[in-house]
Design a protein around this motif. Structure first.
Motif, PDB file in Angstrom:
ATOM      1  N   THR A  42      70.054 -76.845  21.037  1.00 11.83           N
ATOM      2  CA  THR A  42      69.856 -75.445  20.672  1.00 11.83           C
ATOM      3  C   THR A  42      71.210 -74.763  20.640  1.00 11.83           C
ATOM      4  O   THR A  42      71.913 -74.731  21.653  1.00 11.83           O
ATOM      5  CB  THR A  42      68.939 -74.725  21.674  1.00 11.83           C
ATOM      6  N   HIS A  90      73.785 -72.014  20.984  1.00 15.62           N
ATOM      7  CA  HIS A  90      73.825 -70.744  21.709  1.00 15.62           C
ATOM      8  C   HIS A  90      74.976 -69.854  21.253  1.00 15.62           C
ATOM      9  O   HIS A  90      75.103 -68.720  21.697  1.00 15.62           O
ATOM     10  CB  HIS A  90      73.952 -71.008  23.217  1.00 15.62           C
ATOM     11  N   GLU A 138      66.065 -70.276  29.849  1.00 16.25           N
ATOM     12  CA  GLU A 138      66.833 -69.537  28.840  1.00 16.25           C
ATOM     13  C   GLU A 138      67.889 -68.655  29.492  1.00 16.25           C
ATOM     14  O   GLU A 138      69.020 -68.550  29.004  1.00 16.25           O
ATOM     15  CB  GLU A 138      65.891 -68.682  27.977  1.00 16.25           C
ATOM     16  N   GLU A 139      67.517 -68.020  30.599  1.00 18.58           N
ATOM     17  CA  GLU A 139      68.478 -67.173  31.325  1.00 18.58           C
ATOM     18  C   GLU A 139      69.607 -68.004  31.921  1.00 18.58           C
ATOM     19  O   GLU A 139      70.781 -67.605  31.897  1.00 18.58           O
ATOM     20  CB  GLU A 139      67.741 -66.408  32.429  1.00 18.58           C
TER      21      GLU A 139
END
Length: 323
Positions: A17, A19, A97-98
């Protein structure tokens, strides 16, 4: 050994993913440790590592994400004076995610493992976020981190780890630039190739077992979608299931606890016990309790090594191969 003459190594799939990478020179001198405070994870080295980095650079600060561990009292006692300042903070786990967002904003991630890491997912996630990794040269660590390129590989020694962290913090922009150049290679090695290898292996096994291709996915012992969601892992498993559903006629997901109202990808069927059962007991009982589904499977996929027990029993009694 044990009569095994042919083995194939396939990396666990690490879905990539993007970022985004922040501009050079914008990163605080912050280092993360993420994991249990246990001997195997190198928590016993952590106080000396932290003290060593701060002694060399007072601007360095640390955040420790942990859910506890047998060495937590020792670590807290050793870091007591630093915990009263901004230089060391201990936090509970946060949603994945955090956590990934925080990883992308720090100077380095420290993985001081004493035990032999098979293939650390944390190091891959840090590099994916563009953040250098300082990791002990144990097990499969050197397959992920290139020393002096994407981070540092160091011996199990507090002074060596501290020196490497100071180096990475000092030369942070240079390390990040090299990591950015490695992104395509990381994606290919730990995402694209493993998916292709897994699919080829499953198709080969399924072709020898049945004309109708059915995959059974066995979650880790005690695992369920609820547990995965609590640990920030559910989204990763859903991605796996979506891929599997594209290539198999049917996919069964074997859970360890009753679950209702679960939203799964098309083609995936949840197979769960009707009532809560001890995970240690159900580990052995699963292939028999769910034999109607097990027998339909062309191949079983075990999500973690300690989840092999039901798959081995299914192979012994029903001749279902497993990966």
């Amino acid at each position: 050994a044990n009569g095994i003459t042919r083995t194939t190594v396939i990396y666990n799939i690490k879905t990539i993913t993007y970022h985004g990478f922040q501009p050079p020179g914008t990163f605080p001198k912050e280092v993360l440790y993420i994991g249990k405070l246990s001997p195997g994870k190198g928590a016993g080295l952590l106080p000396d590592v932290i003290a060593g980095t701060i002694a060399q650079n007072l601007a360095i600060r640390w955040t420790i994400y942990t859910n506890g561990g047998v060495l937590r009292p020792m670590v807290e006692q050793a870091l007591a004076s630093l915990l009263t300042t901004w230089q060391v903070v201990i936090r509970p786990y946060v949603p994945h995610e955090e956590l990934m967002a925080h990883i992308g904003r720090v100077a380095a991630v420290c993985i001081p493992s004493v035990w032999h890491e098979p293939l650390t997912r944390l190091a891959l996630e840090a590099l994916q976020a563009g953040t250098p990794v300082v990791i002990t040269d144990r097990g499969g660590s050197r397959e992920v981190v290139k020393d002096g390129v994407t981070g540092r590989l160091v011996p199990v020694d507090a002074n060596a780890i501290a020196d490497a962290i100071v180096d990475v913090v000092t030369e942070n922009d240079a390390y990040r630039a090299r990591i950015q150049k490695q992104q395509e290679s990381l994606t290919n090695t730990f995402c694209v190739q493993p998916i292709e290898q897994h699919l080829a292996l499953y198709e080969s096994m399924a072709a020898h077992h049945a004309q109708k291709r059915t995959l059974g996915v066995i979650l880790p012992p005690g695992g369920s979608l609820r547990v995965l969601d609590e640990h920030g892992q559910k989204s990763r498993y859903i991605i796996y299931l979506k891929h599997y559903a594209k290539y198999f006629d049917k996919v069964f997901l074997f859970s360890y606890e009753p679950e209702l109202g679960v939203d799964l990808p098309d083609g995936v069927t949840l197979v769960a016990p009707k009532r809560a059962i001890s995970k240690r007991w159900y580990m052995f009982w699963l292939p028999f309790a769910q034999h109607r589904y097990i027998k339909q499977c062309s191949v079983l996929r075990v999500m973690q090594m300690d989840g092999c027990v039901p798959a081995v029993l299914a192979h012994w009694f029903f001749r279902v191969p497993f990966v």
